[in-house]
Design a protein around this motif. Sequence first.
Motif, PDB file in Angstrom:
ATOM      1  N   LEU A 107      -9.268  -1.402  10.886  1.00  0.00           N
ATOM      2  CA  LEU A 107      -9.038  -1.320   9.211  1.00  0.00           C
ATOM      3  C   LEU A 107      -9.835  -0.038   8.484  1.00  0.00           C
ATOM      4  O   LEU A 107      -9.289   0.402   7.586  1.00  0.00           O
ATOM      5  CB  LEU A 107      -9.624  -2.552   8.461  1.00  0.00           C
ATOM      6  CG  LEU A 107      -9.172  -2.719   7.066  1.00  0.00           C
ATOM      7  CD1 LEU A 107      -7.925  -2.476   6.480  1.00  0.00           C
ATOM      8  CD2 LEU A 107      -9.855  -4.104   6.499  1.00  0.00           C
ATOM      9  N   PRO A 108     -11.133   0.220   8.884  1.00  0.00           N
ATOM     10  CA  PRO A 108     -11.750   1.375   8.275  1.00  0.00           C
ATOM     11  C   PRO A 108     -11.011   2.919   8.742  1.00  0.00           C
ATOM     12  O   PRO A 108     -11.044   3.656   7.878  1.00  0.00           O
ATOM     13  CB  PRO A 108     -12.906   1.416   9.026  1.00  0.00           C
ATOM     14  CG  PRO A 108     -13.297  -0.118   9.267  1.00  0.00           C
ATOM     15  CD  PRO A 108     -12.050  -0.446   9.595  1.00  0.00           C
ATOM     16  N   PHE A 109     -10.212   2.686  10.008  1.00  0.00           N
ATOM     17  CA  PHE A 109      -9.598   3.811  10.359  1.00  0.00           C
ATOM     18  C   PHE A 109      -8.346   3.975   9.358  1.00  0.00           C
ATOM     19  O   PHE A 109      -7.956   4.935   9.005  1.00  0.00           O
ATOM     20  CB  PHE A 109      -9.029   3.661  11.723  1.00  0.00           C
ATOM     21  CG  PHE A 109      -8.120   4.481  12.269  1.00  0.00           C
ATOM     22  CD1 PHE A 109      -8.570   5.956  12.629  1.00  0.00           C
ATOM     23  CD2 PHE A 109      -6.918   4.362  12.691  1.00  0.00           C
ATOM     24  CE1 PHE A 109      -7.582   6.941  12.742  1.00  0.00           C
ATOM     25  CE2 PHE A 109      -6.014   5.080  12.952  1.00  0.00           C
ATOM     26  CZ  PHE A 109      -6.282   6.579  13.115  1.00  0.00           C
ATOM     27  N   LEU A 110      -7.476   2.692   9.032  1.00  0.00           N
ATOM     28  CA  LEU A 110      -6.591   2.933   8.059  1.00  0.00           C
ATOM     29  C   LEU A 110      -6.791   3.477   6.792  1.00  0.00           C
ATOM     30  O   LEU A 110      -6.220   4.168   6.172  1.00  0.00           O
ATOM     31  CB  LEU A 110      -5.941   1.674   7.970  1.00  0.00           C
ATOM     32  CG  LEU A 110      -5.157   1.013   9.454  1.00  0.00           C
ATOM     33  CD1 LEU A 110      -4.640  -0.326   8.912  1.00  0.00           C
ATOM     34  CD2 LEU A 110      -4.220   1.887   9.842  1.00  0.00           C
ATOM     35  N   LEU A 111      -8.007   3.085   6.190  1.00  0.00           N
ATOM     36  CA  LEU A 111      -8.478   3.502   4.856  1.00  0.00           C
ATOM     37  C   LEU A 111      -8.698   5.083   4.762  1.00  0.00           C
ATOM     38  O   LEU A 111      -8.449   5.571   4.145  1.00  0.00           O
ATOM     39  CB  LEU A 111      -9.793   2.489   4.524  1.00  0.00           C
ATOM     40  CG  LEU A 111      -9.624   1.058   4.382  1.00  0.00           C
ATOM     41  CD1 LEU A 111     -10.723   0.444   4.066  1.00  0.00           C
ATOM     42  CD2 LEU A 111      -8.348   0.504   3.558  1.00  0.00           C
ATOM     43  N   GLY A 169      -6.927  10.480   3.390  1.00  0.00           N
ATOM     44  CA  GLY A 169      -6.722  11.959   3.755  1.00  0.00           C
ATOM     45  C   GLY A 169      -5.331  12.255   3.996  1.00  0.00           C
ATOM     46  O   GLY A 169      -5.033  13.435   3.574  1.00  0.00           O
ATOM     47  N   HIS A 170      -4.507  11.560   4.434  1.00  0.00           N
ATOM     48  CA  HIS A 170      -3.018  11.688   4.690  1.00  0.00           C
ATOM     49  C   HIS A 170      -2.117  10.947   4.285  1.00  0.00           C
ATOM     50  O   HIS A 170      -0.714  11.372   4.470  1.00  0.00           O
ATOM     51  CB  HIS A 170      -2.878  11.580   6.413  1.00  0.00           C
ATOM     52  CG  HIS A 170      -4.099  12.556   6.956  1.00  0.00           C
ATOM     53  ND1 HIS A 170      -3.646  13.750   7.579  1.00  0.00           N
ATOM     54  CD2 HIS A 170      -5.091  12.188   7.360  1.00  0.00           C
ATOM     55  CE1 HIS A 170      -4.689  14.293   7.907  1.00  0.00           C
ATOM     56  NE2 HIS A 170      -5.638  13.443   7.953  1.00  0.00           N
ATOM     57  N   GLY A 171      -2.391  10.038   3.309  1.00  0.00           N
ATOM     58  CA  GLY A 171      -1.132   9.179   2.553  1.00  0.00           C
ATOM     59  C   GLY A 171      -0.692   7.909   3.470  1.00  0.00           C
ATOM     60  O   GLY A 171      -1.380   7.683   4.741  1.00  0.00           O
ATOM     61  N   TYR A 172       0.466   7.566   2.785  1.00  0.00           N
ATOM     62  CA  TYR A 172       1.063   6.274   3.412  1.00  0.00           C
ATOM     63  C   TYR A 172       1.610   6.235   4.830  1.00  0.00           C
ATOM     64  O   TYR A 172       1.713   5.480   5.608  1.00  0.00           O
ATOM     65  CB  TYR A 172       1.962   5.539   2.388  1.00  0.00           C
ATOM     66  CG  TYR A 172       2.792   4.433   2.912  1.00  0.00           C
ATOM     67  CD1 TYR A 172       1.926   3.187   2.705  1.00  0.00           C
ATOM     68  CD2 TYR A 172       3.930   4.477   3.166  1.00  0.00           C
ATOM     69  CE1 TYR A 172       2.557   1.909   3.247  1.00  0.00           C
ATOM     70  CE2 TYR A 172       4.371   3.244   3.588  1.00  0.00           C
ATOM     71  CZ  TYR A 172       3.967   1.996   3.541  1.00  0.00           C
ATOM     72  OH  TYR A 172       4.638   0.759   3.978  1.00  0.00           O
ATOM     73  N   SER A 210      -7.732  16.157  14.014  1.00  0.00           N
ATOM     74  CA  SER A 210      -9.192  16.547  13.760  1.00  0.00           C
ATOM     75  C   SER A 210      -9.847  16.155  12.526  1.00  0.00           C
ATOM     76  O   SER A 210     -11.135  15.759  12.535  1.00  0.00           O
ATOM     77  CB  SER A 210      -9.220  18.385  13.570  1.00  0.00           C
ATOM     78  OG  SER A 210      -8.328  18.587  12.473  1.00  0.00           O
ATOM     79  N   SER A 211      -9.050  15.942  11.181  1.00  0.00           N
ATOM     80  CA  SER A 211      -9.621  15.267  10.030  1.00  0.00           C
ATOM     81  C   SER A 211     -10.082  13.729  10.157  1.00  0.00           C
ATOM     82  O   SER A 211     -10.876  13.042   9.748  1.00  0.00           O
ATOM     83  CB  SER A 211      -9.137  15.719   8.823  1.00  0.00           C
ATOM     84  OG  SER A 211      -7.675  14.951   9.103  1.00  0.00           O
ATOM     85  N   GLY A 233       0.792  -1.034  -0.098  1.00  0.00           N
ATOM     86  CA  GLY A 233       0.170   0.059  -0.085  1.00  0.00           C
ATOM     87  C   GLY A 233       0.880   1.322  -0.043  1.00  0.00           C
ATOM     88  O   GLY A 233       0.400   2.396   0.407  1.00  0.00           O
ATOM     89  N   ARG A 234       1.898   1.241  -0.782  1.00  0.00           N
ATOM     90  CA  ARG A 234       2.870   2.395  -0.562  1.00  0.00           C
ATOM     91  C   ARG A 234       2.434   3.721  -1.401  1.00  0.00           C
ATOM     92  O   ARG A 234       2.859   4.719  -1.320  1.00  0.00           O
ATOM     93  CB  ARG A 234       4.257   1.846  -1.105  1.00  0.00           C
ATOM     94  CG  ARG A 234       4.792   0.923  -0.147  1.00  0.00           C
ATOM     95  CD  ARG A 234       6.208   0.515  -0.431  1.00  0.00           C
ATOM     96  NE  ARG A 234       6.728  -0.532   0.451  1.00  0.00           N
ATOM     97  CZ  ARG A 234       7.566  -0.294   1.744  1.00  0.00           C
ATOM     98  NH1 ARG A 234       7.619   0.892   1.877  1.00  0.00           N
ATOM     99  NH2 ARG A 234       7.885  -1.459   2.434  1.00  0.00           N
ATOM    100  N   GLN A 235       1.626   3.482  -2.551  1.00  0.00           N
ATOM    101  CA  GLN A 235       1.169   4.583  -3.232  1.00  0.00           C
ATOM    102  C   GLN A 235       0.051   5.371  -2.339  1.00  0.00           C
ATOM    103  O   GLN A 235      -0.551   4.756  -1.624  1.00  0.00           O
ATOM    104  CB  GLN A 235       0.446   3.865  -4.516  1.00  0.00           C
ATOM    105  CG  GLN A 235       1.424   3.060  -5.414  1.00  0.00           C
ATOM    106  CD  GLN A 235       2.552   3.916  -5.821  1.00  0.00           C
ATOM    107  OE1 GLN A 235       2.403   5.323  -6.307  1.00  0.00           O
ATOM    108  NE2 GLN A 235       3.798   3.260  -5.836  1.00  0.00           N
TER     109      GLN A 235
END
Length: 268
Positions: A193-197, A202-205, A148-149, A86-88
């Motif tokens: 997992l939803p938190f990671l997505l 929003g913030h990248g890898y 916050s986001s 998931g580096r992209q």
Amino acid sequence: MVEVPLTWQLAKFGLSVSMVLGLGAIAVRASPRIAGLLAGYPLGTALALFFIGLEISPSFATQSAVHTLAGFTATMALGAGYLVMGRQPGIKGITGGLLGGFAAWLIMSTLLAQFSFTRLSGTLVTLCAIGIFSWLFRTIPDVKSQASSVFSWPALATRAGLATAIIFIITSIAHWLPPEWAGTLAAFPVTMLPFLLILHLGHGYGPVATVIKHYPMGLGSLLSYTLCVSYTYSTLGLFWGTLAGFLAATLWLLSWMQLTAWYQRRNA
């Protein structure tokens, strides 16, 4: 397969949404350290095991909980697979991370399902895995994100919806599976997992890799909960056994917070 009453389905939906939103709202107002610790609280595992016990039987949930103890190893493997693939940035990274994570989870879960675990052996397997994955993740740099986001209400609502959907899938599939696989499914990172997505989108890898890096050391709360309910479901019943499990997880969480605060003061 036993038909699940509508009231149980509504209760499952209500509990899943309210627990994710409730802890998310607390995390918004708490310090980043507290928010990180709350992210490892046994929400998904607790809901999955409780409704497996309610819809199938408490004894089945007890057997499943024993295998959940080892199943957290598959969850750490999912994190490793996500890191590699998931580096992209953006959707491409999320898609690659999900494919890599699910592949690693499936391989590890299949391996774990070949063994008949006890409470001791299941716990020891995960403790060894915590040491291995923590060592493998040690060089990942810590990248901060704007909390916050990540913990905004739209993000929390999306996270709650995804977590609820996963809970329904896990508890439905459990009707067709032996306890070994049902227990491994209960260890699936329903809320993480939803938190990671959301974080990745929003913030990248970078921040995602940071969360995965610290996830193994946050498994103490989950292990405490699961070990407790593996005993209390058969002696106290589902409701009181679940409360006892949350008490054990909370005591571990508070103890860990005190220990880390003492360590920080000592280094200062």
